[in-house]
Design a protein around this motif. Structure first.
Motif, PDB file in Angstrom:
ATOM      1  N   ALA A  62       0.842  -1.193   0.000  1.00  0.00           N
ATOM      2  CA  ALA A  62       0.000   0.000   0.000  1.00  0.00           C
ATOM      3  C   ALA A  62       0.875   1.241   0.000  1.00  0.00           C
ATOM      4  O   ALA A  62       2.032   1.207   0.442  1.00  0.00           O
ATOM      5  CB  ALA A  62      -0.913   0.016   1.224  1.00  0.00           C
ATOM      6  N   GLY A  63       0.346   2.336  -0.504  1.00  0.00           N
ATOM      7  CA  GLY A  63       1.057   3.597  -0.439  1.00  0.00           C
ATOM      8  C   GLY A  63       1.238   4.029   1.008  1.00  0.00           C
ATOM      9  O   GLY A  63       0.440   3.655   1.878  1.00  0.00           O
ATOM     10  N   PRO A  64       2.268   4.819   1.303  1.00  0.00           N
ATOM     11  CA  PRO A  64       2.546   5.193   2.691  1.00  0.00           C
ATOM     12  C   PRO A  64       1.419   5.951   3.360  1.00  0.00           C
ATOM     13  O   PRO A  64       1.137   5.727   4.544  1.00  0.00           O
ATOM     14  CB  PRO A  64       3.821   6.037   2.591  1.00  0.00           C
ATOM     15  N   THR A  65       0.749   6.845   2.635  1.00  0.00           N
ATOM     16  CA  THR A  65      -0.321   7.626   3.269  1.00  0.00           C
ATOM     17  C   THR A  65      -1.527   6.753   3.562  1.00  0.00           C
ATOM     18  O   THR A  65      -2.137   6.855   4.636  1.00  0.00           O
ATOM     19  CB  THR A  65      -0.738   8.816   2.382  1.00  0.00           C
TER      20      THR A  65
ATOM     21  N   LEU B 287      -2.619  24.352  -0.377  1.00  0.00           N
ATOM     22  CA  LEU B 287      -1.555  23.352  -0.313  1.00  0.00           C
ATOM     23  C   LEU B 287      -1.702  22.358  -1.453  1.00  0.00           C
ATOM     24  O   LEU B 287      -2.814  21.928  -1.773  1.00  0.00           O
ATOM     25  CB  LEU B 287      -1.601  22.627   1.037  1.00  0.00           C
ATOM     26  N   ARG B 288      -0.593  21.978  -2.049  1.00  0.00           N
ATOM     27  CA  ARG B 288      -0.632  21.053  -3.181  1.00  0.00           C
ATOM     28  C   ARG B 288       0.152  19.778  -2.885  1.00  0.00           C
ATOM     29  O   ARG B 288       1.037  19.773  -2.022  1.00  0.00           O
ATOM     30  CB  ARG B 288      -0.033  21.721  -4.421  1.00  0.00           C
ATOM     31  N   VAL B 289      -0.157  18.732  -3.640  1.00  0.00           N
ATOM     32  CA  VAL B 289       0.576  17.463  -3.570  1.00  0.00           C
ATOM     33  C   VAL B 289       1.349  17.314  -4.875  1.00  0.00           C
ATOM     34  O   VAL B 289       0.787  17.479  -5.963  1.00  0.00           O
ATOM     35  CB  VAL B 289      -0.391  16.277  -3.366  1.00  0.00           C
ATOM     36  N   ALA B 290       2.628  17.007  -4.766  1.00  0.00           N
ATOM     37  CA  ALA B 290       3.524  17.039  -5.925  1.00  0.00           C
ATOM     38  C   ALA B 290       3.047  16.169  -7.080  1.00  0.00           C
ATOM     39  O   ALA B 290       3.138  16.559  -8.242  1.00  0.00           O
ATOM     40  CB  ALA B 290       4.930  16.630  -5.496  1.00  0.00           C
ATOM     41  N   HIS B 291       2.551  14.972  -6.776  1.00  0.00           N
ATOM     42  CA  HIS B 291       2.166  14.055  -7.853  1.00  0.00           C
ATOM     43  C   HIS B 291       0.703  14.207  -8.263  1.00  0.00           C
ATOM     44  O   HIS B 291       0.177  13.375  -9.004  1.00  0.00           O
ATOM     45  CB  HIS B 291       2.449  12.603  -7.450  1.00  0.00           C
TER      46      HIS B 291
ATOM     47  N   TYR C  30      -0.178  13.171   0.119  1.00  0.00           N
ATOM     48  CA  TYR C  30      -1.425  13.691   0.669  1.00  0.00           C
ATOM     49  C   TYR C  30      -1.355  13.795   2.183  1.00  0.00           C
ATOM     50  O   TYR C  30      -1.876  14.742   2.781  1.00  0.00           O
ATOM     51  CB  TYR C  30      -2.595  12.783   0.273  1.00  0.00           C
ATOM     52  N   GLY C  31      -0.725  12.823   2.824  1.00  0.00           N
ATOM     53  CA  GLY C  31      -0.647  12.841   4.279  1.00  0.00           C
ATOM     54  C   GLY C  31       0.071  14.071   4.794  1.00  0.00           C
ATOM     55  O   GLY C  31      -0.310  14.642   5.826  1.00  0.00           O
ATOM     56  N   GLN C  32       1.121  14.512   4.084  1.00  0.00           N
ATOM     57  CA  GLN C  32       1.848  15.704   4.507  1.00  0.00           C
ATOM     58  C   GLN C  32       0.995  16.956   4.329  1.00  0.00           C
ATOM     59  O   GLN C  32       0.980  17.837   5.199  1.00  0.00           O
ATOM     60  CB  GLN C  32       3.145  15.830   3.705  1.00  0.00           C
ATOM     61  N   ALA C  33       0.289  17.044   3.203  1.00  0.00           N
ATOM     62  CA  ALA C  33      -0.587  18.190   2.977  1.00  0.00           C
ATOM     63  C   ALA C  33      -1.706  18.216   4.015  1.00  0.00           C
ATOM     64  O   ALA C  33      -2.092  19.288   4.520  1.00  0.00           O
ATOM     65  CB  ALA C  33      -1.175  18.129   1.564  1.00  0.00           C
ATOM     66  N   GLN C  34      -2.235  17.046   4.351  1.00  0.00           N
ATOM     67  CA  GLN C  34      -3.295  16.955   5.355  1.00  0.00           C
ATOM     68  C   GLN C  34      -2.797  17.421   6.723  1.00  0.00           C
ATOM     69  O   GLN C  34      -3.495  18.144   7.444  1.00  0.00           O
ATOM     70  CB  GLN C  34      -3.788  15.513   5.429  1.00  0.00           C
TER      71      GLN C  34
END
Length: 315
Positions: free
Chosen positions: A112-115, A200-204, A231-235
């Motif tokens: 699974a993805g990290p977020t 806030l943006r997510v790079a990908h 996404y987790g960082q932006a959240q």
């Protein structure tokens, strides 16, 4: 009577096996169509893959790839080599799985993805462990674009369900909606107010905000705020009051329930769905079968298939 055994070193020398890393690098590149795809699968750099393949070609004395500008083609020798290697690696993987199954070990590896792992799966694992305490859960995170690894029991993928060679069962709809800290939300009365706050943006996922703005009948802003990797960082930045992020379900669900985040507007845009993906031959494995039953039920509780609409995002 005396017994004699051949010297082990002589046996190994007679066999003349190429280095396994070189074989893996070549097979992954040949199957994936290039060094970049192989690098993602094996978690190394494309340069490392290129170097390993070059060393393998030197050892064999055979050119396996034709290298040209922006393309990589298998030579006839490379085609024959890959045609033999891929089924051999599949057999090794199946043999390893059979050995594990024969020991009675119940190991479950979830890719699974990290977020997704941090925001949804891990907080719910205690419930699964209560149902299946004898299953050892291993979580492998490699990002959303990571190839489905052979050793994974299953994976969680975001998309439209088109993954060749894999069974895909829908879990949760992935919808985007603006989220922010309660203090920031207090100053947002309509979507037009977003022009005065940090976005806030997510790079990908650079197209997320333009898509949401279009759904809200607004022009995409010319200026944004910080760019985060996931996404987790932006959240998290949104929860800390840095600005407004586009939250992706199910990442934001727990924070919305707890009041750490607020969804100030009811407008959402779809971004595909989260699916449980696996190879059909895994379906009867006891550890995976238990996990599949549990996660499908858990997803229904979080707005998955056949669940009622989520009231938190209602007008």
């Amino acid at each position: 009577m005396s017994l004699s055994f051949p010297d082990a070193g002589a046996m190994l020398a007679a066999r003349r096996l190429p280095h396994l890393n070189g074989l893996r690098a070549f097979e992954a590149a040949a199957r994936g169509g290039g060094f970049a795809a192989a690098a993602k699968e094996l978690n190394v750099s494309p340069a490392a893959i290129s170097r390993l393949v070059h060393l393998l070609e030197e050892r064999l004395g055979v050119t396996l790839f034709e290298r040209a500008a922006n393309r990589l083609l298998l030579t006839p020798a490379g085609q024959r080599f890959q045609a033999g290697l891929t089924p051999l690696f599949d057999q090794i993987a199946a043999l390893a799985e059979g050995i594990v199954a024969a020991t009675g070990a119940r190991v479950l590896t979830v890719g699974a993805g990290p977020t997704f792992a941090i925001r949804w799966l891990i907080p719910r694992l205690a419930a699964f462990q209560q149902e299946a305490p004898d299953v050892e859960v291993r979580i492998a995170t490699g990002g959303a674009a990571a190839p489905f690894a052979e050793e994974w029991s299953c994976g969680i993928r975001l998309g439209e369900g088109d993954w060749p060679g894999l069974v895909a069962e829908p879990l949760i709809a992935a919808d985007l909606c603006p989220v922010c800290a309660p203090g920031v939300a207090a100053g947002l009365r309509s979507p037009a107010d977003l022009k005065s706050v940090t976005l806030l943006r997510v790079a990908h996922a650079e197209d997320d905000w333009p898509r949401w703005m279009a759904a809200a009948g607004l022009e995409a802003p010319r200026r944004y705020g910080p760019v985060l990797a996931y996404y987790g960082q932006a959240q998290q930045a949104a929860a800390d009051g840095v600005g407004v992020a586009l939250g992706l379900r199910p990442y934001v669900d727990d924070d919305l329930r707890a009041g750490r985040l607020v969804a100030p507007f009811a407008i959402t845009v779809p971004k595909g769905r989260w699916s449980l993906v696996y190879r059909e031959r895994r379906a009867e494995e006891p550890a995976f079968a238990a996990f599949r039953r549990w996660i499908l039920r858990a997803a229904r509780g979080d707005g998955g298939p056949d669940a009622p609409p989520d009231p938190r995002l209602a007008p």
